[in-house]
Scaffold this motif. Structure first.
Motif, PDB file in Angstrom:
ATOM      1  N   ALA A   1      -3.466  -0.052  16.498  1.00 28.19           N
ATOM      2  CA  ALA A   1      -2.657   0.884  15.721  1.00 28.19           C
ATOM      3  C   ALA A   1      -2.523   0.332  14.310  1.00 28.19           C
ATOM      4  O   ALA A   1      -2.766  -0.857  14.058  1.00 28.19           O
ATOM      5  CB  ALA A   1      -1.279   1.043  16.360  1.00 28.19           C
ATOM      6  N   ALA A   2      -2.195   1.213  13.403  1.00 32.86           N
ATOM      7  CA  ALA A   2      -1.973   0.800  12.014  1.00 32.86           C
ATOM      8  C   ALA A   2      -0.768   1.551  11.477  1.00 32.86           C
ATOM      9  O   ALA A   2      -0.459   2.660  11.942  1.00 32.86           O
ATOM     10  CB  ALA A   2      -3.209   1.103  11.173  1.00 32.86           C
ATOM     11  N   ILE A   3      -0.071   0.933  10.540  1.00 32.90           N
ATOM     12  CA  ILE A   3       0.998   1.649   9.840  1.00 32.90           C
ATOM     13  C   ILE A   3       0.698   1.637   8.346  1.00 32.90           C
ATOM     14  O   ILE A   3       0.040   0.723   7.835  1.00 32.90           O
ATOM     15  CB  ILE A   3       2.408   1.073  10.110  1.00 32.90           C
ATOM     16  N   CYS A   4       1.189   2.664   7.671  1.00 26.65           N
ATOM     17  CA  CYS A   4       1.068   2.751   6.222  1.00 26.65           C
ATOM     18  C   CYS A   4       2.454   3.049   5.676  1.00 26.65           C
ATOM     19  O   CYS A   4       3.169   3.901   6.227  1.00 26.65           O
ATOM     20  CB  CYS A   4       0.082   3.865   5.871  1.00 26.65           C
ATOM     21  N   VAL A   5       2.861   2.321   4.657  1.00 27.40           N
ATOM     22  CA  VAL A   5       4.179   2.520   4.026  1.00 27.40           C
ATOM     23  C   VAL A   5       3.943   2.660   2.532  1.00 27.40           C
ATOM     24  O   VAL A   5       3.369   1.751   1.915  1.00 27.40           O
ATOM     25  CB  VAL A   5       5.108   1.309   4.292  1.00 27.40           C
ATOM     26  N   TYR A   6       4.343   3.773   1.948  1.00 29.12           N
ATOM     27  CA  TYR A   6       4.279   3.895   0.485  1.00 29.12           C
ATOM     28  C   TYR A   6       5.715   3.924  -0.046  1.00 29.12           C
ATOM     29  O   TYR A   6       6.539   4.680   0.452  1.00 29.12           O
ATOM     30  CB  TYR A   6       3.513   5.153   0.045  1.00 29.12           C
ATOM     31  N   LEU A   7       5.971   3.082  -1.042  1.00 30.23           N
ATOM     32  CA  LEU A   7       7.303   2.941  -1.631  1.00 30.23           C
ATOM     33  C   LEU A   7       7.239   3.487  -3.063  1.00 30.23           C
ATOM     34  O   LEU A   7       6.925   2.739  -4.002  1.00 30.23           O
ATOM     35  CB  LEU A   7       7.714   1.466  -1.609  1.00 30.23           C
ATOM     36  N   PRO A   8       7.490   4.787  -3.253  1.00 29.01           N
ATOM     37  CA  PRO A   8       7.311   5.385  -4.586  1.00 29.01           C
ATOM     38  C   PRO A   8       8.198   4.765  -5.659  1.00 29.01           C
ATOM     39  O   PRO A   8       7.793   4.702  -6.828  1.00 29.01           O
ATOM     40  CB  PRO A   8       7.647   6.868  -4.394  1.00 29.01           C
ATOM     41  N   SER A   9       9.393   4.285  -5.283  1.00 26.12           N
ATOM     42  CA  SER A   9      10.322   3.735  -6.286  1.00 26.12           C
ATOM     43  C   SER A   9       9.731   2.517  -6.993  1.00 26.12           C
ATOM     44  O   SER A   9      10.064   2.238  -8.144  1.00 26.12           O
ATOM     45  CB  SER A   9      11.648   3.343  -5.626  1.00 26.12           C
ATOM     46  N   ILE A  10       8.844   1.768  -6.304  1.00 26.91           N
ATOM     47  CA  ILE A  10       8.240   0.583  -6.923  1.00 26.91           C
ATOM     48  C   ILE A  10       6.708   0.693  -6.971  1.00 26.91           C
ATOM     49  O   ILE A  10       6.031  -0.258  -7.337  1.00 26.91           O
ATOM     50  CB  ILE A  10       8.679  -0.726  -6.205  1.00 26.91           C
ATOM     51  N   GLN A  11       6.207   1.865  -6.564  1.00 28.85           N
ATOM     52  CA  GLN A  11       4.768   2.166  -6.655  1.00 28.85           C
ATOM     53  C   GLN A  11       3.897   1.143  -5.915  1.00 28.85           C
ATOM     54  O   GLN A  11       2.911   0.626  -6.457  1.00 28.85           O
ATOM     55  CB  GLN A  11       4.334   2.265  -8.118  1.00 28.85           C
ATOM     56  N   ILE A  12       4.329   0.842  -4.707  1.00 25.18           N
ATOM     57  CA  ILE A  12       3.569  -0.126  -3.894  1.00 25.18           C
ATOM     58  C   ILE A  12       3.249   0.485  -2.529  1.00 25.18           C
ATOM     59  O   ILE A  12       4.134   1.095  -1.892  1.00 25.18           O
ATOM     60  CB  ILE A  12       4.348  -1.450  -3.744  1.00 25.18           C
TER      61      ILE A  12
END
Ligand SMILES: Cc1cc2nc3c(=O)[nH]c(=O)nc-3n(C[C@H](O)[C@H](O)[C@H](O)COP(=O)(O)O)c2cc1C
Length: 191
Positions: free
Chosen positions: A70-81
């Protein structure tokens, strides 16, 4: 040696402190029995200093997780990471899941029992309204406890990739860490 997981926790904390709603979430990617990719949003929990996911065992995603990858993806728009992680899974103690289950709102609790006794999660129903009235007539156990289908998994990242879009040069910074028996091996990648 740099601890990739600590970096992930630091970035999530920065995003949380900035009020970023995405800091609480991830996209979980699995592969179904036909090799077809499946992705969906889940709450990414911090449990006993580990990452964890909670779900209902009647969902097809649990069978997919049991296939092993399995894989997870996390995008954090507030810090663009963005983080992309390959993860191993380990079941959370059912007693811990049951304790946390009591904090769920009434409708998800009812649904967990409905999935257990009437029909599994992610299966076809006649209509939204028909399901709503069926749930209204559905009787819950007394005392209200978690069904055995409420499950949780700890995630152990084996690969962590961080993509930072907020570089002053405009060149995105992409680092991949791979877990080895000696610690994290770090590689810089073209973005
Ligand atoms: C913001 C958000 C948070 C969610 N959190 C969870 C969660 O923690 N656990 C879960 O099983 N489903 C969660 N869901 C629902 C899943 O995305 C998905 O629709 C559901 O679990 C059915 O997935 P399946 O087709 O893999 O069975 C969440 C959805 C959203 C939009």
């Amino acid at each position: 040696m740099e601890d990739a997981l600590a970096r992930f926790h630091q970035d999530r904390k920065r995003a949380r402190d900035a009020g970023d709603p995405m800091a609480a979430l991830c996209v979980l990617a699995t592969v179904d029995g036909s090799g077809f990719p499946q992705a969906r949003t889940l709450v990414l929990r911090d449990l006993h200093d580990r990452l964890a996911l909670f779900m209902n065992a009647t969902s097809p995603k649990v069978a997919q997780l049991q296939l092993g990858s399995a894989a997870i993806c996390v995008y954090l728009p507030s810090i663009q990471i963005q983080y992309r992680c390959a993860v191993g899974l380990e079941a959370v103690d059912p007693a811990v899941v049951a304790e946390s289950w009591h904090l769920r709102p009434p409708m998800p609790k009812t649904l967990d029992w409905f999935y257990t006794h009437v029909q599994p999660q992610s299966t076809r129903v006649a209509s939204h309204d028909a399901l709503h009235s069926q749930l209204g007539e559905f009787s819950l156990p007394d005392p209200l406890v978690a069904p055995h289908t409420a499950v949780g998994y700890y995630l152990t990242p084996t690969m962590i990739e961080r993509l930072d879009l907020a570089m002053p040069t405009g060149l995105h910074d992409r680092i991949r860490w791979t877990r080895t028996s000696h610690g994290w091996q770090k590689d810089q990648l073209t973005p």
